[in-house]
Design a protein around this motif. Structure first.
Motif, mmCIF file in Angstrom:
data_model
loop_
_atom_site.group_PDB
_atom_site.id
_atom_site.type_symbol
_atom_site.label_atom_id
_atom_site.label_comp_id
_atom_site.label_asym_id
_atom_site.label_seq_id
_atom_site.Cartn_x
_atom_site.Cartn_y
_atom_site.Cartn_z
ATOM 1 N N VAL A 103 -14.233 -9.354 -23.491
ATOM 2 C CA VAL A 103 -14.938 -8.562 -24.492
ATOM 3 C C VAL A 103 -14.424 -7.131 -24.340
ATOM 4 C CG1 VAL A 103 -17.225 -7.677 -25.127
ATOM 5 C CG2 VAL A 103 -16.983 -10.042 -24.361
ATOM 6 N N THR A 104 -14.083 -6.465 -25.447
ATOM 7 C CA THR A 104 -13.571 -5.091 -25.312
ATOM 8 C C THR A 104 -14.702 -4.139 -24.940
ATOM 9 O OG1 THR A 104 -13.865 -4.768 -27.666
ATOM 10 C CG2 THR A 104 -11.664 -5.394 -26.932
ATOM 11 N N GLY A 105 -14.321 -3.014 -24.352
ATOM 12 C CA GLY A 105 -15.318 -2.009 -23.968
ATOM 13 C C GLY A 105 -15.448 -1.903 -22.462
ATOM 14 N N TYR A 106 -16.619 -1.480 -22.022
ATOM 15 C CA TYR A 106 -16.879 -1.356 -20.579
ATOM 16 C C TYR A 106 -18.391 -1.349 -20.360
ATOM 17 C CZ TYR A 106 -17.420 3.538 -22.032
ATOM 18 O OH TYR A 106 -17.805 4.680 -22.681
ATOM 19 N N LEU A 107 -18.799 -1.567 -19.141
ATOM 20 C CA LEU A 107 -20.223 -1.507 -18.811
ATOM 21 C C LEU A 107 -20.591 -0.066 -18.468
ATOM 22 C CD1 LEU A 107 -20.821 -4.667 -16.564
ATOM 23 C CD2 LEU A 107 -20.933 -4.449 -19.039
ATOM 24 N N SER A 108 -21.758 0.377 -18.943
ATOM 25 C CA SER A 108 -22.168 1.762 -18.684
ATOM 26 C C SER A 108 -23.675 1.884 -18.523
ATOM 27 C CB SER A 108 -21.720 2.640 -19.844
ATOM 28 O OG SER A 108 -22.362 2.186 -21.027
ATOM 29 N N GLY B 174 -13.268 1.211 -12.399
ATOM 30 C CA GLY B 174 -13.987 2.401 -12.859
ATOM 31 C C GLY B 174 -13.136 3.190 -13.845
ATOM 32 N N LEU B 175 -13.766 3.749 -14.852
ATOM 33 C CA LEU B 175 -13.017 4.488 -15.872
ATOM 34 C C LEU B 175 -12.318 5.692 -15.242
ATOM 35 C CD1 LEU B 175 -15.481 4.517 -18.908
ATOM 36 C CD2 LEU B 175 -13.745 2.838 -18.322
ATOM 37 N N GLY B 176 -11.084 5.910 -15.648
ATOM 38 C CA GLY B 176 -10.305 7.010 -15.081
ATOM 39 C C GLY B 176 -9.834 6.660 -13.673
ATOM 40 N N SER B 177 -9.755 7.688 -12.812
ATOM 41 C CA SER B 177 -9.346 7.426 -11.431
ATOM 42 C C SER B 177 -10.060 8.432 -10.529
ATOM 43 C CB SER B 177 -7.826 7.570 -11.298
ATOM 44 O OG SER B 177 -7.443 8.873 -11.688
ATOM 45 N N GLY B 178 -9.885 8.280 -9.229
ATOM 46 C CA GLY B 178 -10.485 9.224 -8.290
ATOM 47 C C GLY B 178 -11.939 8.920 -7.961
ATOM 48 N N GLN B 179 -12.653 9.958 -7.512
ATOM 49 C CA GLN B 179 -13.984 9.787 -6.928
ATOM 50 C C GLN B 179 -14.996 9.115 -7.850
ATOM 51 O OE1 GLN B 179 -15.812 13.441 -5.551
ATOM 52 N NE2 GLN B 179 -17.789 12.436 -5.235
ATOM 53 N N TYR B 180 -15.088 9.573 -9.116
ATOM 54 C CA TYR B 180 -16.141 9.041 -9.990
ATOM 55 C C TYR B 180 -15.849 7.609 -10.421
ATOM 56 C CZ TYR B 180 -17.850 13.791 -9.911
ATOM 57 O OH TYR B 180 -18.323 15.008 -9.483
ATOM 58 N N ALA B 181 -14.574 7.311 -10.592
ATOM 59 C CA ALA B 181 -14.181 5.925 -10.897
ATOM 60 C C ALA B 181 -14.524 5.029 -9.705
ATOM 61 C CB ALA B 181 -12.684 5.863 -11.185
ATOM 62 N N HIS B 182 -14.254 5.534 -8.508
ATOM 63 C CA HIS B 182 -14.542 4.785 -7.268
ATOM 64 C C HIS B 182 -16.054 4.545 -7.140
ATOM 65 C CE1 HIS B 182 -14.093 3.534 -3.092
ATOM 66 N NE2 HIS B 182 -15.054 4.371 -2.774
ATOM 67 N N GLU B 183 -16.845 5.590 -7.391
ATOM 68 C CA GLU B 183 -18.313 5.451 -7.286
ATOM 69 C C GLU B 183 -18.843 4.407 -8.269
ATOM 70 O OE1 GLU B 183 -20.159 9.280 -7.794
ATOM 71 O OE2 GLU B 183 -19.326 10.029 -5.889
#
Length: 198
Positions: free
Chosen positions: A126-131, A44-53
């Protein structure tokens, strides 16, 4: 250390959260049937709760759809991230009978396959991330020999000399213990999964 051992495969996984964080922003899932092994690692992008979710949403999608092909699993993973923070995601399936790896990744998760004959395969992600937005997937197929090993890890790890780590007759469990002892970093969420095909 989480592990799975069955007739065709042996796998070990280990995860640590970023220093000072309760929740890890990485999530993973793997399971095996008599026909295949499937594995997902989501960062998950970043860290903590939202990355975990975000990473947990991917894992839930893969748990639900792991019987489908890798392209479809990636699509379900992407859909699960709609209105969430986003995640780097790698999914692969090992088909035991066909001796084939099918691999797809978006983002900075690294995957290495080391054959018993000494060949190291390293598909470029592939560069980037899924969103949740429309996304192009680059799914690759590799055949493998008996006793091949694989290593997949999030960007919380930096390895020097992957080939030396996977080379030799070391069982997957010893490789996992070596990584835990000598490659830990505390400034990021970090996850690795190492396996050996029997």
């Amino acid at each position: 250390m989480n592990h799975l051992i069955q007739d065709s495969i042996e796998v070990y996984a280990h995860q640590t959260a970023k220093e000072g964080k309760v929740l890890c922003g990485d999530s993973y899932f793997f399971t095996a049937t008599s026909e295949y092994f499937v594995c997902v690692l989501a960062d998950g992008l970043g860290s903590g709760q939202y990355a975990h979710e975000a990473s947990q949403a991917v894992v839930s999608a893969v748990e639900q759809y792991h019987h489908e092909d890798v392209d479809s699993i990636m699509k379900h993973s992407n859909k699960a991230l709609l209105q969430k923070r986003g995640a780097a995601v790698s999914v692969f399936k090992v088909y035991f009978q066909a001796r084939e790896f099918v691999y797809s990744c978006v983002g900075n998760i690294r995957f290495f396959l080391y054959s018993s004959k000494g060949k190291l395969t390293y598909p470029l992600p592939v560069t980037g991330y899924l969103s949740g937005k429309p996304q192009v997937y680059h799914t690759q197929r590799f055949s493998f020999d008996p006793h091949s090993k694989f290593l997949i890890f999030s960007d919380g790890y930096e390895f020097q000399g992957i080939k030396a780590l996977l080379k030799g007759l070391y069982p997957a469990k010893m490789i996992a213990e070596e990584i835990i002892a000598n490659h830990a970093k505390s400034n990021d969420d970090a996850t690795f999964i190492v396996g050996s095909l029997l």
